[in-house]
Design a protein around this motif. Structure first.
Motif, PDB file in Angstrom:
ATOM      1  N   VAL A  87     -30.964 -39.265  -6.772  1.00 15.23           N
ATOM      2  CA  VAL A  87     -30.110 -38.631  -6.849  1.00 15.23           C
ATOM      3  C   VAL A  87     -30.515 -37.410  -6.078  1.00 15.23           C
ATOM      4  O   VAL A  87     -30.279 -37.175  -5.227  1.00 15.23           O
ATOM      5  N   ARG A 138     -32.790 -40.694 -11.159  1.00 19.02           N
ATOM      6  CA  ARG A 138     -32.792 -39.283 -10.552  1.00 19.02           C
ATOM      7  C   ARG A 138     -33.078 -38.952  -9.203  1.00 19.02           C
ATOM      8  O   ARG A 138     -32.658 -37.965  -9.123  1.00 19.02           O
ATOM      9  N   LEU A 168     -22.497 -42.131 -11.447  1.00 24.90           N
ATOM     10  CA  LEU A 168     -23.549 -42.581 -12.338  1.00 24.90           C
ATOM     11  C   LEU A 168     -23.190 -43.973 -12.975  1.00 24.90           C
ATOM     12  O   LEU A 168     -22.409 -43.640 -13.839  1.00 24.90           O
ATOM     13  N   ILE A 194     -24.608 -44.812  -8.413  1.00 21.41           N
ATOM     14  CA  ILE A 194     -25.939 -44.976  -8.793  1.00 21.41           C
ATOM     15  C   ILE A 194     -26.212 -45.590  -9.838  1.00 21.41           C
ATOM     16  O   ILE A 194     -26.293 -45.632 -10.685  1.00 21.41           O
ATOM     17  N   PHE A 249     -21.297 -38.029  -7.337  1.00 23.80           N
ATOM     18  CA  PHE A 249     -22.385 -39.173  -7.529  1.00 23.80           C
ATOM     19  C   PHE A 249     -21.692 -40.091  -8.276  1.00 23.80           C
ATOM     20  O   PHE A 249     -21.143 -39.515  -9.667  1.00 23.80           O
TER      21      PHE A 249
END
Length: 133
Positions: A98, A95, A27, A86, A25
């Motif tokens: 994910v 959140r 972010l 993301i 991921f």
């Protein structure tokens, strides 16, 4: 840099071949959201530890960082070890995204307990007899 990326892809390929599932991921915060969070970290005493003056210096290189991230993500994202970028300005939504990706990955593993065979059941019955004596 190409050698480093190749090493990452090779390691992740090895892990995948040996049963490991990799989910990566990134972010991504917008520059404006990063600024807002820096201000919150400065204004909130309990969050002062999250801020470093080096962050302000590094912020000057935003475009260079974005280019480096894009190159890294594009080069090291593979079918077996994908990157998920993301949007993270909204923490709660980030959140949830994910969590959903992790859940989908787990569900994709299609794990289940091993099935018992007649031979194994017979073996367990004989062991049970020994244990009940």
């Amino acid at each position: 840099m190409e050698e480093r990326y190749r090493s990452i892809v090779n390691l992740e390929s090895h892990l995948y071949r040996n049963g490991t599932r990799i989910v990566k991921f990134f972010l991504h915060l917008s520059k404006d959201e990063q600024r807002k969070r820096f201000l919150e970290h400065i204004d909130e005493p309990d969050h002062n530890w999250k801020f470093s003056t080096a962050d302000i210096h590094e912020r000057k290189y935003w475009k260079e960082y974005m280019h480096a991230y894009e190159e890294c993500l594009n080069t090291t994202s593979t079918r077996h070890a994908p990157w998920y970028v993301i949007p993270a300005d909204d923490k709660e939504n980030a959140r949830l995204i994910v969590s959903q990706i992790v859940l989908d990955t787990f569900n994709g593993l299609q794990m289940e307990y091993p099935k018992s065979t007649p031979k194994r059941r017979a073996e367990l019955k004989s062991i049970r007899k020994l244990l009940t004596k």
